[in-house]
Design an enzyme around this catalytic site. Structure first.
Site, PDB file in Angstrom:
ATOM      1  N   LYS A  83      -9.163  -2.301   6.716  1.00 42.32           N
ATOM      2  CA  LYS A  83      -9.662  -3.658   6.460  1.00 42.32           C
ATOM      3  C   LYS A  83     -10.572  -4.091   7.607  1.00 42.32           C
ATOM      4  CE  LYS A  83      -6.971  -6.919   4.846  1.00 42.32           C
ATOM      5  NZ  LYS A  83      -5.917  -7.963   4.751  1.00 42.32           N
ATOM      6  N   ASP A 120       4.286   1.332  17.410  1.00 46.00           N
ATOM      7  CA  ASP A 120       3.023   0.710  17.779  1.00 46.00           C
ATOM      8  C   ASP A 120       1.889   1.696  17.539  1.00 46.00           C
ATOM      9  OD1 ASP A 120       0.883  -0.545  18.971  1.00 46.00           O
ATOM     10  OD2 ASP A 120       1.890  -0.920  20.888  1.00 46.00           O
ATOM     11  N   TRP A 127       0.835  -1.210   0.000  1.00 41.74           N
ATOM     12  CA  TRP A 127       0.000   0.000   0.000  1.00 41.74           C
ATOM     13  C   TRP A 127       0.869   1.259   0.000  1.00 41.74           C
ATOM     14  CZ3 TRP A 127      -5.380   0.086   2.769  1.00 41.74           C
ATOM     15  CH2 TRP A 127      -6.195  -0.902   2.192  1.00 41.74           C
TER      16      TRP A 127
END
Length: 300
Positions: A157, A92, A46
């Site tokens: 997603k 993170d 991506w």
């Protein structure tokens, strides 16, 4: 797999590149975008799309100046091989400090677009996979509330299941327009789809630190939300209808169909290409080392 083969032929690191391209064909998500963040970016397909669609055209444009070049930041716990025009942050996405790093790269500005193709290692137990994936999306939403400008877009997603309507309602708290899209390159046999969230508009007085408290109220009897999503598909006046759209050229390749392998230019049989960029630090790297050591010990 036709898209796996085409990805290597066209220089993409993974077939998932076609999913983002097909989402853009339908929703025009790259229009006017100057600052974009790719969450859970490794191995980088991506980020490649973002580089080719945004950074490289601007770089080689005669009218473009250095300060006008789009800024692309890719975040992942795992390192990935470099991509032109992409700033990599190994961090993170659930940590607010990661958001601060992104904003520093944007010189104090916020992103126009945030994309996330991240997913857990699936178990095959759909309820479990759907739950873990929804938590990953909410982790992405945590950083979105820090780094996305009002009016921006968020693509993530999702795994479709019985609690999809709850996730839809949670996203609707921040985005007036939410559509669940299924790119043509996504297999019909897969429960994955993509939430296309447009026009970021957080509630008045919203503090990102209160995100989880706000999300917990969605669907609860005392939540006070206009969207009641306390259970899967509701009946009566509270029933939630989720916009669902198949995107991509309908005359294009079908991800669930088998296609014959073409001949090479010299008439010889098709030769399979190597992957464009294998992972540089895969989580299974230690297992491979142990296997090699075991084989060498056995041979000796």
């Amino acid at each position: 797999d036709i898209y796996y083969r085409k990805a290597k032929e066209e220089g993409w690191r993974a077939r998932s590149a076609f999913k983002l391209l097909q989402i853009d064909e339908e929703f025009n998500i790259f229009q006017g975008v100057k600052r974009v963040v790719d969450l859970c970016a490794a191995p980088g397909s991506w980020s490649q799309v973002l580089s080719r669609q945004l950074y490289l055209p601007a770089k080689y444009s005669a009218e473009s100046k250095e300060e006008d070049l789009p800024l692309i930041v890719a975040i992942d716990l795992q390192p990935m091989a470099p991509i032109e025009g992409v700033i990599q942050v190994q961090g993170d996405i659930t940590n607010a400090r990661t958001a601060e790093v992104v904003i520093r790269h944007f010189d104090g500005c916020k992103a126009d677009l945030v994309v996330c193709d991240g997913a857990p290692d699936v178990t095959g137990l759909h309820d479990m996979d759907e739950f873990v994936q929804s938590q990953l999306i909410l982790a992405g939403l945590t950083i979105v509330t820090h780094i996305l400008k009002e009016g921006g877009k968020f693509i993530a997603k999702i795994f479709r299941g019985k609690d999809t309507s709850l996730l839809y309602c949670q996203l609707k708290l921040f985005f007036p327009t939410v559509t669940f899209a299924k790119p043509k390159s996504s297999r019909n046999s897969s429960i994955e789809a993509f939430a296309v969230c447009e026009n970021y508009s957080p509630p008045e007085g919203f503090n990102p630190r209160d995100l989880h408290l706000l999300l917990e109220k969605v669907g609860s009897p005392s939540g006070g939300s206009d969207l009641d999503c306390s259970s899967g598909w509701l009946e009566g006046p509270n029933k939630v209808y989720i916009p669902f759209l198949a995107c991509g050229d309908l005359s294009g390749y079908d991800s669930d169909r088998s296609y014959p392998l073409p001949k090479e230019a010299d008439g010889s049989s098709y030769r399979s290409l190597d992957p464009i960029q294998p992972p540089i630090a895969p989580p299974y790297k230690r297992a491979i080392e142990l296997k090699k050591a075991s084989a060498q010990s056995f041979n000796s």
